[in-house]
Every structure is written in structure tokens, then in C-alpha cells.
Design an enzyme around this catalytic site. Sequence first.
Site, PDB file in Angstrom:
ATOM      1  N   ASP A   1      40.935 -54.046  25.867  1.00  0.00           N
ATOM      2  CA  ASP A   1      39.855 -53.066  25.795  1.00  0.00           C
ATOM      3  C   ASP A   1      38.544 -53.718  26.219  1.00  0.00           C
ATOM      4  O   ASP A   1      38.019 -54.594  25.537  1.00  0.00           O
ATOM      5  CB  ASP A   1      39.719 -52.559  24.356  1.00  0.00           C
ATOM      6  CG  ASP A   1      38.631 -51.512  24.214  1.00  0.00           C
ATOM      7  OD1 ASP A   1      38.941 -50.311  24.348  1.00  0.00           O
ATOM      8  OD2 ASP A   1      37.461 -51.893  23.986  1.00  0.00           O
TER       9      ASP A   1
ATOM     10  N   TYR B   1      30.096 -54.518  28.690  1.00  0.00           N
ATOM     11  CA  TYR B   1      30.421 -55.846  28.167  1.00  0.00           C
ATOM     12  C   TYR B   1      30.218 -56.934  29.238  1.00  0.00           C
ATOM     13  O   TYR B   1      30.227 -58.113  28.922  1.00  0.00           O
ATOM     14  CB  TYR B   1      31.875 -55.939  27.666  1.00  0.00           C
ATOM     15  CG  TYR B   1      32.265 -54.983  26.568  1.00  0.00           C
ATOM     16  CD1 TYR B   1      31.326 -54.182  25.921  1.00  0.00           C
ATOM     17  CD2 TYR B   1      33.589 -54.863  26.168  1.00  0.00           C
ATOM     18  CE1 TYR B   1      31.704 -53.294  24.916  1.00  0.00           C
ATOM     19  CE2 TYR B   1      33.970 -53.985  25.160  1.00  0.00           C
ATOM     20  CZ  TYR B   1      33.026 -53.192  24.547  1.00  0.00           C
ATOM     21  OH  TYR B   1      33.419 -52.318  23.560  1.00  0.00           O
TER      22      TYR B   1
ATOM     23  N   LYS C   1      35.182 -48.476  29.938  1.00  0.00           N
ATOM     24  CA  LYS C   1      34.332 -47.369  29.470  1.00  0.00           C
ATOM     25  C   LYS C   1      33.113 -47.214  30.361  1.00  0.00           C
ATOM     26  O   LYS C   1      32.617 -48.196  30.921  1.00  0.00           O
ATOM     27  CB  LYS C   1      33.843 -47.657  28.041  1.00  0.00           C
ATOM     28  CG  LYS C   1      34.910 -48.190  27.121  1.00  0.00           C
ATOM     29  CD  LYS C   1      34.417 -48.413  25.707  1.00  0.00           C
ATOM     30  CE  LYS C   1      35.488 -49.108  24.872  1.00  0.00           C
ATOM     31  NZ  LYS C   1      35.441 -50.578  24.927  1.00  0.00           N
TER      32      LYS C   1
ATOM     33  N   HIS D   1      31.510 -43.996  26.649  1.00  0.00           N
ATOM     34  CA  HIS D   1      31.200 -45.002  25.629  1.00  0.00           C
ATOM     35  C   HIS D   1      30.357 -44.447  24.479  1.00  0.00           C
ATOM     36  O   HIS D   1      30.501 -44.860  23.334  1.00  0.00           O
ATOM     37  CB  HIS D   1      30.473 -46.176  26.301  1.00  0.00           C
ATOM     38  CG  HIS D   1      30.623 -47.479  25.608  1.00  0.00           C
ATOM     39  ND1 HIS D   1      30.648 -48.679  26.270  1.00  0.00           N
ATOM     40  CD2 HIS D   1      30.768 -47.799  24.289  1.00  0.00           C
ATOM     41  CE1 HIS D   1      30.796 -49.666  25.401  1.00  0.00           C
ATOM     42  NE2 HIS D   1      30.862 -49.155  24.187  1.00  0.00           N
TER      43      HIS D   1
HETATM   44  P1  NAP Z   1      36.112 -56.997  15.111  1.00  0.00           P
HETATM   45  O1  NAP Z   1      37.354 -57.039  15.900  1.00  0.00           O
HETATM   46  O2  NAP Z   1      36.010 -56.130  13.913  1.00  0.00           O
HETATM   47  O3  NAP Z   1      35.735 -58.453  14.610  1.00  0.00           O
HETATM   48  C1  NAP Z   1      35.647 -59.558  15.464  1.00  0.00           C
HETATM   49  C2  NAP Z   1      35.136 -60.731  14.628  1.00  0.00           C
HETATM   50  O4  NAP Z   1      36.107 -61.083  13.643  1.00  0.00           O
HETATM   51  C3  NAP Z   1      34.867 -61.933  15.463  1.00  0.00           C
HETATM   52  O5  NAP Z   1      33.719 -62.575  14.917  1.00  0.00           O
HETATM   53  C4  NAP Z   1      36.114 -62.801  15.238  1.00  0.00           C
HETATM   54  O6  NAP Z   1      35.762 -64.169  15.326  1.00  0.00           O
HETATM   55  C5  NAP Z   1      36.482 -62.446  13.823  1.00  0.00           C
HETATM   56  N1  NAP Z   1      37.933 -62.518  13.586  1.00  0.00           N
HETATM   57  C6  NAP Z   1      38.932 -61.995  14.353  1.00  0.00           C
HETATM   58  N2  NAP Z   1      40.119 -62.211  13.791  1.00  0.00           N
HETATM   59  C7  NAP Z   1      39.895 -62.872  12.640  1.00  0.00           C
HETATM   60  C8  NAP Z   1      40.720 -63.380  11.617  1.00  0.00           C
HETATM   61  N3  NAP Z   1      42.047 -63.215  11.667  1.00  0.00           N
HETATM   62  N4  NAP Z   1      40.144 -64.025  10.568  1.00  0.00           N
HETATM   63  C9  NAP Z   1      38.817 -64.180  10.514  1.00  0.00           C
HETATM   64  N5  NAP Z   1      37.961 -63.726  11.449  1.00  0.00           N
HETATM   65  C10 NAP Z   1      38.498 -63.078  12.502  1.00  0.00           C
HETATM   66  O7  NAP Z   1      34.847 -56.647  16.035  1.00  0.00           O
HETATM   67  P2  NAP Z   1      34.607 -56.122  17.504  1.00  0.00           P
HETATM   68  O8  NAP Z   1      34.928 -57.172  18.503  1.00  0.00           O
HETATM   69  O9  NAP Z   1      33.232 -55.588  17.537  1.00  0.00           O
HETATM   70  O10 NAP Z   1      35.612 -54.888  17.668  1.00  0.00           O
HETATM   71  C11 NAP Z   1      36.865 -54.983  18.301  1.00  0.00           C
HETATM   72  C12 NAP Z   1      36.833 -54.364  19.682  1.00  0.00           C
HETATM   73  O11 NAP Z   1      36.476 -52.984  19.609  1.00  0.00           O
HETATM   74  C13 NAP Z   1      35.749 -54.954  20.595  1.00  0.00           C
HETATM   75  O12 NAP Z   1      36.064 -56.232  21.058  1.00  0.00           O
HETATM   76  C14 NAP Z   1      35.661 -53.875  21.643  1.00  0.00           C
HETATM   77  O13 NAP Z   1      36.722 -53.980  22.572  1.00  0.00           O
HETATM   78  C15 NAP Z   1      35.797 -52.607  20.796  1.00  0.00           C
HETATM   79  N6  NAP Z   1      34.481 -52.025  20.432  1.00  0.00           N
HETATM   80  C16 NAP Z   1      34.178 -50.785  20.900  1.00  0.00           C
HETATM   81  C17 NAP Z   1      32.957 -50.209  20.591  1.00  0.00           C
HETATM   82  C18 NAP Z   1      32.625 -48.849  21.111  1.00  0.00           C
HETATM   83  O14 NAP Z   1      31.466 -48.405  20.960  1.00  0.00           O
HETATM   84  N7  NAP Z   1      33.552 -48.152  21.716  1.00  0.00           N
HETATM   85  C19 NAP Z   1      32.028 -50.899  19.804  1.00  0.00           C
HETATM   86  C20 NAP Z   1      32.361 -52.166  19.339  1.00  0.00           C
HETATM   87  C21 NAP Z   1      33.600 -52.711  19.643  1.00  0.00           C
HETATM   88  P3  NAP Z   1      36.325 -65.151  16.478  1.00  0.00           P
HETATM   89  O15 NAP Z   1      36.235 -64.429  17.798  1.00  0.00           O
HETATM   90  O16 NAP Z   1      35.397 -66.325  16.373  1.00  0.00           O
HETATM   91  O17 NAP Z   1      37.733 -65.476  16.078  1.00  0.00           O
END
Ligand code: NAP
Length: 288
Positions: free
Chosen positions: A44, A49, A74, A107
Amino acid sequence: MWETRKLPNGVSMPIEGFGVFQIPERDCEQVVMDAIDAGYRLIDTASSYQNEEAVGRAVRNCGVPRDELFITTKAYIQEMGYDNTMQAFERSLDKLGLDYLDLYLIHMPFGDYYGSWRAMEDLYRAGKVRAIGVCNFQPDRLLDLCFNAEIKPQIDQIERHPHYQRAEDIKLMEELDIQPEAWAPFAEGLKGMFDEPVLLEVAAKYGKTPAQIILRWNVQQGVIVIPKSVHRERMEENLAIWDFELDEADMDRISELDKGCPSMLDTRKTSEVRRVYDYLNNPVLTSL
Ligand code: NAP
């Protein structure tokens, strides 16, 4: 390994994928190669990004056939409107180096997203994208779009984690036959998510980590998840959720963690709308 969900149009989508938000372009190719090697097949990304080129290189070089991968990108706010979205789609496809997309999403519910939706419908009809959808559409916006669309969205990608569970929003999606997809399933690890006593207790009971409990809680409710990590061991940890099942009592305990409001993004707050448009004034983005 993960299961798949059938989207309303019959397309199969992995229920667990890999998000690349905030992974810099210079690191992203290797991170996505690692994720694919670990077993992820859904990636994704988004034009905003600024790592689509790196994602594309990883997709082309990873050795996994294209039709076994599911690639989402997106269109951001400055790409809203029929013509802009048509151009944005070609730009994203070009950066990714692909000839079709699996999923293309609006988005944000800002700007001329109705014009964009008509473009997405045309891209879908032309076979350039296998599924189309939206992100961050609250129930009122989603319902209004459904009333005005020729092709309904297949997906609404929304902020969703134990602190913001959105049971009513997900119920509406079920009624509308729209697949929910959770972004920031860990709330980016902020606001004490991994230290929640209930999650720690449930994790200890199953011999799992809080991250695994959160992901399992989502997929058991049929919600697609796209956790992000740049660390290989966490990529693997986040995938290891298919050898156990949370019982009803534990699902209920996790339900009690709901605070009922977003932790990351509230598209209805004027301060957030201003923040998003301020971000758009970033010169790198406006040169897209
Ligand atoms: P997330 O997946 O909720 O959290 C990522 C964070 O958690 C990073 O700091 C990562 O650190 C840490 N992490 C991951 N696995 C872990 C584990 N097993 N134990 C401890 N810490 C862990 O946040 P996100 O990246 O914002 O959301 C996921 C995806 O959703 C995004 O990458 C993006 O593709 C999508 N997204 C979409 C929107 C939208 O508006 N459509 C908005 C935000 C995000 P490390 O990387 O250092 O391991």
C-alpha cells in the site's frame, strides 16, 4: 499465511498487507523487497508518500510474478478532479513502472473528489485498475458517494485501531457492501498502544505480542490490515497471526478499549483541514 477477502466485484485481496507511509524513497526498495520476501503480497503506497518509484523497483525486481502481487496507490488532494486524476493515475503507473493497478484510492474527502470518482470509474471500466475505492470517508461522505456513483467504492481505507474501533462505520460498510481496510492498525505505535494492559494480558495468554493481537482482532472481524515496519523481524512478527484465534471474551475485552475518536486524523476538524492544505504547500509536493 494470510487469507484473502473477496471484494464486492469478485477480486481477491490479501487480508493482510504492508504499508509504506513514511518510508523514505532511498530505503523503500529494500524494505519492500524484504516485506515481499517475508511473505507480504499486498503493498500500500500513495502518490503523497513519494516512494512509488522505489515500490515499483521492488515489485519488478522481487521475483514474484506481478499477478501474485496486489498493488495499491492513491490520488492526493492536488490530484482531485476528472482530468487531474486521469493524469495522476498515469503518473503513478509510470512511477511504479506497471501497466495496471490492483487498487486505486481517493486519499482524502477533499477537493473535487466527485470528478475524481468519475475518472476512477472510467479507469476501472477501461481495465486499468482492478478495484477502486476511497480513504478517510466518514459514513456521511461514503453514503453520499454511493448515492451518486455509477460504480460503488469497493473499499474504504480508514483509521482503525483498538482506540478508534468504528463499529457503526463498519456496520454501514457491510450494509453498503464495501470492504473496510484499517490504516495505522497500531496507531503508529503512539499513545501507549503497545502498553495497553488489556493487550498485554491477552498477548501473554496466547503467547503473542500486542501487535499480533491487534492485527488478529482486525482480521477476525473481516477488516483488511496494512501494518508498516522497516524491521524484518517485525514484518515477520506481524505476519505470524494465523496460528491462533481470539476467543469471544478477549474480543469483547479489546472492544472496551475504544475511545470513540480518531488518534491520528479527523477530517471533520477545521484545524485538520487547514493542516492538510498547509502540507500541500510543501514545495516538493506542489511540483508533482
Ligand atoms: P502503523 O502500521 O499503525 O504503525 C507503524 C509503526 O509501528 C512504526 O513506527 C513501526 O516501527 C511500528 N511497528 C510495526 N510493527 C511493530 C511491532 N510488531 N512491534 C512494535 N512496533 C511495530 O502506522 P502507519 O504506517 O501509519 O499505517 C500503516 C499503513 O497504512 C501506512 O504505511 C500506509 O500504507 C497506510 N496509511 C494510510 C493512510 C490514509 O490516509 N489512507 C494514512 C496513514 C497510513 P518500525 O517501522 O520502526 O518497525
